[in-house]
Design a protein around this motif. Structure first.
Motif, PDB file in Angstrom:
ATOM      1  N   GLY A 323       0.788  -1.230   0.000  1.00 25.14           N
ATOM      2  CA  GLY A 323       0.000   0.000   0.000  1.00 25.14           C
ATOM      3  C   GLY A 323       0.816   1.274   0.000  1.00 25.14           C
ATOM      4  N   ALA A 324       1.991   1.266  -0.631  1.00 26.32           N
ATOM      5  CA  ALA A 324       2.814   2.467  -0.681  1.00 26.32           C
ATOM      6  C   ALA A 324       2.121   3.559  -1.495  1.00 26.32           C
ATOM      7  CB  ALA A 324       4.181   2.140  -1.300  1.00 26.32           C
ATOM      8  N   GLU A 325       2.590   4.814  -1.311  1.00 30.44           N
ATOM      9  CA  GLU A 325       2.007   5.944  -2.028  1.00 30.44           C
ATOM     10  C   GLU A 325       2.131   5.729  -3.532  1.00 30.44           C
ATOM     11  OE1 GLU A 325       0.410   8.663  -1.035  1.00 30.44           O
ATOM     12  OE2 GLU A 325       0.444   7.980   1.040  1.00 30.44           O
ATOM     13  N   ARG A 326       1.119   6.176  -4.279  1.00 32.61           N
ATOM     14  CA  ARG A 326       1.124   5.990  -5.732  1.00 32.61           C
ATOM     15  C   ARG A 326       2.122   6.919  -6.417  1.00 32.61           C
ATOM     16  NH1 ARG A 326      -3.130   3.328  -8.043  1.00 32.61           N
ATOM     17  NH2 ARG A 326      -3.107   4.661  -9.873  1.00 32.61           N
ATOM     18  N   HIS A 327       2.445   8.078  -5.832  1.00 34.03           N
ATOM     19  CA  HIS A 327       3.458   8.962  -6.410  1.00 34.03           C
ATOM     20  C   HIS A 327       4.070   9.833  -5.319  1.00 34.03           C
ATOM     21  CE1 HIS A 327       0.296  12.011  -6.238  1.00 34.03           C
ATOM     22  NE2 HIS A 327      -0.474  11.174  -6.903  1.00 34.03           N
ATOM     23  N   GLU A 328       5.299  10.299  -5.573  1.00 37.98           N
ATOM     24  CA  GLU A 328       6.033  11.086  -4.586  1.00 37.98           C
ATOM     25  C   GLU A 328       7.053  11.943  -5.307  1.00 37.98           C
ATOM     26  OE1 GLU A 328       8.572   8.673  -2.087  1.00 37.98           O
ATOM     27  OE2 GLU A 328       8.586   7.093  -3.608  1.00 37.98           O
ATOM     28  N   THR A 329       7.668  12.889  -4.578  1.00 40.63           N
ATOM     29  CA  THR A 329       8.718  13.732  -5.128  1.00 40.63           C
ATOM     30  C   THR A 329      10.062  13.089  -4.824  1.00 40.63           C
ATOM     31  OG1 THR A 329       7.388  15.725  -4.830  1.00 40.63           O
ATOM     32  CG2 THR A 329       9.758  16.015  -5.106  1.00 40.63           C
ATOM     33  N   ARG A 330      10.919  13.022  -5.843  1.00 33.83           N
ATOM     34  CA  ARG A 330      12.200  12.321  -5.678  1.00 33.83           C
ATOM     35  C   ARG A 330      13.268  13.002  -6.538  1.00 33.83           C
ATOM     36  NH1 ARG A 330      13.133   6.768  -4.860  1.00 33.83           N
ATOM     37  NH2 ARG A 330      11.138   6.642  -3.759  1.00 33.83           N
ATOM     38  N   GLU A 331      14.527  12.975  -6.090  1.00 34.52           N
ATOM     39  CA  GLU A 331      15.662  13.435  -6.886  1.00 34.52           C
ATOM     40  C   GLU A 331      16.098  12.294  -7.803  1.00 34.52           C
ATOM     41  OE1 GLU A 331      17.561  16.275  -7.112  1.00 34.52           O
ATOM     42  OE2 GLU A 331      16.200  17.423  -5.809  1.00 34.52           O
ATOM     43  N   VAL A 332      16.108  12.543  -9.111  1.00 34.33           N
ATOM     44  CA  VAL A 332      16.475  11.510 -10.075  1.00 34.33           C
ATOM     45  C   VAL A 332      17.332  12.115 -11.183  1.00 34.33           C
ATOM     46  CG1 VAL A 332      14.280  10.315  -9.655  1.00 34.33           C
ATOM     47  CG2 VAL A 332      14.503  11.828 -11.642  1.00 34.33           C
ATOM     48  N   THR A 333      17.839  11.228 -12.029  1.00 34.68           N
ATOM     49  CA  THR A 333      18.485  11.662 -13.271  1.00 34.68           C
ATOM     50  C   THR A 333      17.713  11.044 -14.431  1.00 34.68           C
ATOM     51  OG1 THR A 333      20.670  11.852 -12.266  1.00 34.68           O
ATOM     52  CG2 THR A 333      20.588  11.612 -14.655  1.00 34.68           C
ATOM     53  N   GLY A 389      17.170   6.513  -9.863  1.00 35.86           N
ATOM     54  CA  GLY A 389      16.885   7.098  -8.554  1.00 35.86           C
ATOM     55  C   GLY A 389      15.497   6.805  -8.051  1.00 35.86           C
ATOM     56  N   ALA A 390      14.709   6.071  -8.814  1.00 35.44           N
ATOM     57  CA  ALA A 390      13.359   5.682  -8.412  1.00 35.44           C
ATOM     58  C   ALA A 390      12.990   4.430  -9.221  1.00 35.44           C
ATOM     59  CB  ALA A 390      12.358   6.801  -8.674  1.00 35.44           C
ATOM     60  N   GLY A 441       5.851   8.127 -10.019  1.00 28.34           N
ATOM     61  CA  GLY A 441       4.839   7.184  -9.537  1.00 28.34           C
ATOM     62  C   GLY A 441       3.877   6.801 -10.636  1.00 28.34           C
ATOM     63  N   GLU A 442       2.774   6.219 -10.214  1.00 29.37           N
ATOM     64  CA  GLU A 442       1.757   5.777 -11.161  1.00 29.37           C
ATOM     65  C   GLU A 442       0.852   6.955 -11.491  1.00 29.37           C
ATOM     66  OE1 GLU A 442      -0.128   2.363  -9.455  1.00 29.37           O
ATOM     67  OE2 GLU A 442       1.487   1.035 -10.092  1.00 29.37           O
ATOM     68  N   THR A 452       5.879   6.662 -14.205  1.00 27.83           N
ATOM     69  CA  THR A 452       6.618   7.650 -14.975  1.00 27.83           C
ATOM     70  C   THR A 452       7.084   8.793 -14.081  1.00 27.83           C
ATOM     71  OG1 THR A 452       6.514   9.021 -16.981  1.00 27.83           O
ATOM     72  CG2 THR A 452       4.557   8.987 -15.578  1.00 27.83           C
ATOM     73  N   VAL A 453       7.820   9.746 -14.686  1.00 29.28           N
ATOM     74  CA  VAL A 453       8.290  10.938 -13.980  1.00 29.28           C
ATOM     75  C   VAL A 453       7.776  12.184 -14.700  1.00 29.28           C
ATOM     76  CG1 VAL A 453      10.337   9.911 -12.955  1.00 29.28           C
ATOM     77  CG2 VAL A 453      10.472  10.824 -15.270  1.00 29.28           C
ATOM     78  N   LEU A 454       7.497  13.208 -13.924  1.00 29.14           N
ATOM     79  CA  LEU A 454       6.990  14.466 -14.460  1.00 29.14           C
ATOM     80  C   LEU A 454       7.740  15.631 -13.824  1.00 29.14           C
ATOM     81  CD1 LEU A 454       3.137  13.810 -14.142  1.00 29.14           C
ATOM     82  CD2 LEU A 454       4.526  13.554 -16.215  1.00 29.14           C
ATOM     83  N   GLY A 455       7.891  16.722 -14.582  1.00 25.53           N
ATOM     84  CA  GLY A 455       8.485  17.928 -14.015  1.00 25.53           C
ATOM     85  C   GLY A 455       9.453  18.594 -14.967  1.00 25.53           C
ATOM     86  N   ASN A 456       9.975  19.737 -14.550  1.00 29.07           N
ATOM     87  CA  ASN A 456      10.869  20.516 -15.390  1.00 29.07           C
ATOM     88  C   ASN A 456      12.169  19.789 -15.677  1.00 29.07           C
ATOM     89  OD1 ASN A 456      11.444  23.173 -16.699  1.00 29.07           O
ATOM     90  ND2 ASN A 456      13.130  23.177 -15.221  1.00 29.07           N
TER      91      ASN A 456
END
Length: 516
Positions: A323-333, A389-390, A441-442, A452-456
């Motif tokens: 039951g982990a969160e469906r999406h979160e903020t993470r530092e990735v490359t 990173g995720a 997240g999902e 997937t990942v989203l953001g600038n």
């Protein structure tokens, strides 16, 4: 067996005694609840010692009398009178059937002895005719329940069995969630009408689950355990039974049935049947829940294996099933790899040849990403998008991404050697990377989601690959450069105006020939 009978407002009361201890007092968690301030909250206890019942004073304010004499503890005989506060209770050795105003408690431990369901004994092994009838009825029910593999159909079959075997007007199934909270999963009338709520009080729920007893009341309006609940009065419950959904020592919920308006609709044999049915139902429910769990794990694995290495798939499956969160903020490359001149190349190829060509490129790119613990996000035309990173945190995600980029370019060079031997032209690929915060997240609709990942950070990586990187190059953004400038050799390409951003972005070329 033995029983206690007494009189109180609303008529006569009776509790069957099969296994001790049996608490007596004013508090609602006692088996025998006597609502009067002359009775201490936990006044006395009945204990079974060597097949003989004893009454024990628990340090009550007003004491305990047996046949008019105060006692600290005393063995009981048939016909003895027990005075507790303003109540006179009579102890009887022989249990009669449930009267129209009686309450019957059936401990699961005693039920197991009388009905050896888990040992799979045949009805012929049990001498009492009522037990034979219970076991014969349950044999058919068990076969039906255990043939069904999914949870909701199992619950439907339980409801059908309840109305086939018992004179109940309404039935309710409550299952405990992982936090131990009861959730109403089925509520139905004999006519098939769906009901919105279950008229069962928390007190009776606690009694059934914590003490592992099945309860029958011929008049819930006169029973303190039931009538204490507002829903009992609102739903006009009279005859009612409640049994734990049990398998071995595990209780996963309760099965509750009632008949409004009429009293005395159920007998002790009905309670035995409900208790046995609850046992078979619990086995079928646990089996169906396990099947659902396995199907969900298989579904997650099948979807994720297309995008992740086996080690990452294991971690994601574990998170999803807990039951982990469906999406979160993470530092990735984020990594983008694209075939140079793909559009013009495809203009002279048949569609099957294009598909085969892309499959070769996507395979080598995926292998490189997976080799360094990355996540394959998607294929976009002839481009590959991946991130590091995720879902597993990786403190070295930038280094992993660069090494994956180098592996992609090396794999392309080896692919070109094979193509050259076949008389085919050379393929060139450009790669760009950028590090920073993303939402991961999902993401998607109720019918389709993608991990997937989203953001600038993603947008900048895509623009660097599209606008800056050239054939055979690996280009990185400023955050990636800052993290790796002491590990890999880079050359500053300049600051570039990126579409959608107001400020220029510094870009750095990875000097592949100087990489060890």
């Amino acid at each position: 067996m033995a029983e206690l009978v007494w009189e109180e407002a609303g008529g006569g009361r009776k509790v069957t005694l099969e296994e001790g201890p049996v608490g007596i007092g004013r508090a609602a968690d006692n088996v025998v609840t006597l609502k009067d301030f002359s009775v201490s909250r936990h006044h006395a206890r009945l204990e079974l010692r060597d097949r003989k019942w004893w009454i024990v004073d628990l340090g009550s304010t007003n004491g305990v009398k047996v046949n008019g004499t105060y006692v600290q503890e005393a063995a009981l005989a048939h016909g003895d009178t027990i005075h507790i506060g303003n109540f006179q209770l009579t102890f009887r050795e022989k249990t009669e059937d449930v009267s129209t105003t009686g309450t019957f408690l059936r401990p699961l431990a005693q039920f197991r002895k009388d009905f050896p369901l888990e040992e799979r004994e045949s009805p012929a092994a049990v001498a009492v005719s009522s037990r034979e009838r219970v076991l014969q009825a349950l044999a058919q029910v068990a076969r039906t329940l255990l043939e069904v593999e999914e949870l909701e159909p199992v619950l439907d079959k339980v409801m059908e069995a309840v109305f086939q075997q018992l004179p109940a007007e309404r039935a309710y199934i409550l299952l405990f969630n992982p936090q131990g909270e009861p959730q109403l999963r089925q509520a139905r009338s004999r006519k098939g009408t769906s009901l919105q709520e279950a008229p069962i009080s928390q007190t009776i729920l606690d009694l059934v689950v914590k003490q592992k007893v099945a309860v029958l009341t011929s008049d819930a309006q006169a029973d303190e355990r039931f009538s204490a609940g507002m829903s009992v009065r609102l739903h006009s419950i009279r005859s009612a039974m409640c049994a734990p959904l049990w398998h071995r020592d595990n209780v996963i919920g309760v099965l509750f049935v009632d008949t409004p308006l009429a009293t005395g609709c159920f007998t002790s044999e009905h309670l035995d049947l409900l208790t046995a049915l609850a046992n078979y139902a619990a086995v079928a429910i646990e089996r169906a829940q396990l099947n659902d769990f396995i199907r969900e794990e298989r579904r997650i694995r099948e979807r994720l294996e297309r995008y992740h290495s086996p080690a990452v798939v294991e971690a994601i499956v574990k998170e999803r099933l807990t039951g982990a969160e469906r999406h979160e903020t993470r530092e990735v490359t984020v990594l983008f790899a694209d075939i140079v001149g793909f559009t013009s190349r495809c203009a002279h190829m048949e569609p099957p040849a294009v598909a085969a060509f892309l499959n070769e490129f996507f395979s080598l790119a995926s292998d490189a990403v997976f080799a360094f613990g990355g996540t394959l996000d998607k294929f976009i035309g002839d481009a590959v998008m991946a991130f590091f990173g995720a879902p597993l945190p990786q403190h070295d995600h930038a280094e992993r991404a660069v090494r994956a980029a180098l592996a992609i370019q090396k794999a392309v060079e080896e692919w070109n050697q094979t193509r050259k031997e076949k008389g085919l032209d050379e393929v060139q690929v450009r790669v760009a990377l950028n590090s920073g915060p993303v939402v991961v997240g999902e993401i998607g609709s109720s019918t389709r989601v993608d991990y997937t990942v989203l953001g600038n950070t993603v947008n900048v990586a895509a623009r660097l690959e599209e606008q800056v990187a050239e054939a055979g190059q690996v280009v990185v953004g400023p955050a990636t450069y800052k993290a790796l400038k002491d590990i890999f050799p880079f050359a500053h390409l300049g600051d570039f105006k990126i579409r959608g951003l107001t400020k220029p972005v510094a870009a750095y070329l990875l000097e592949r020939e100087r990489c060890s």
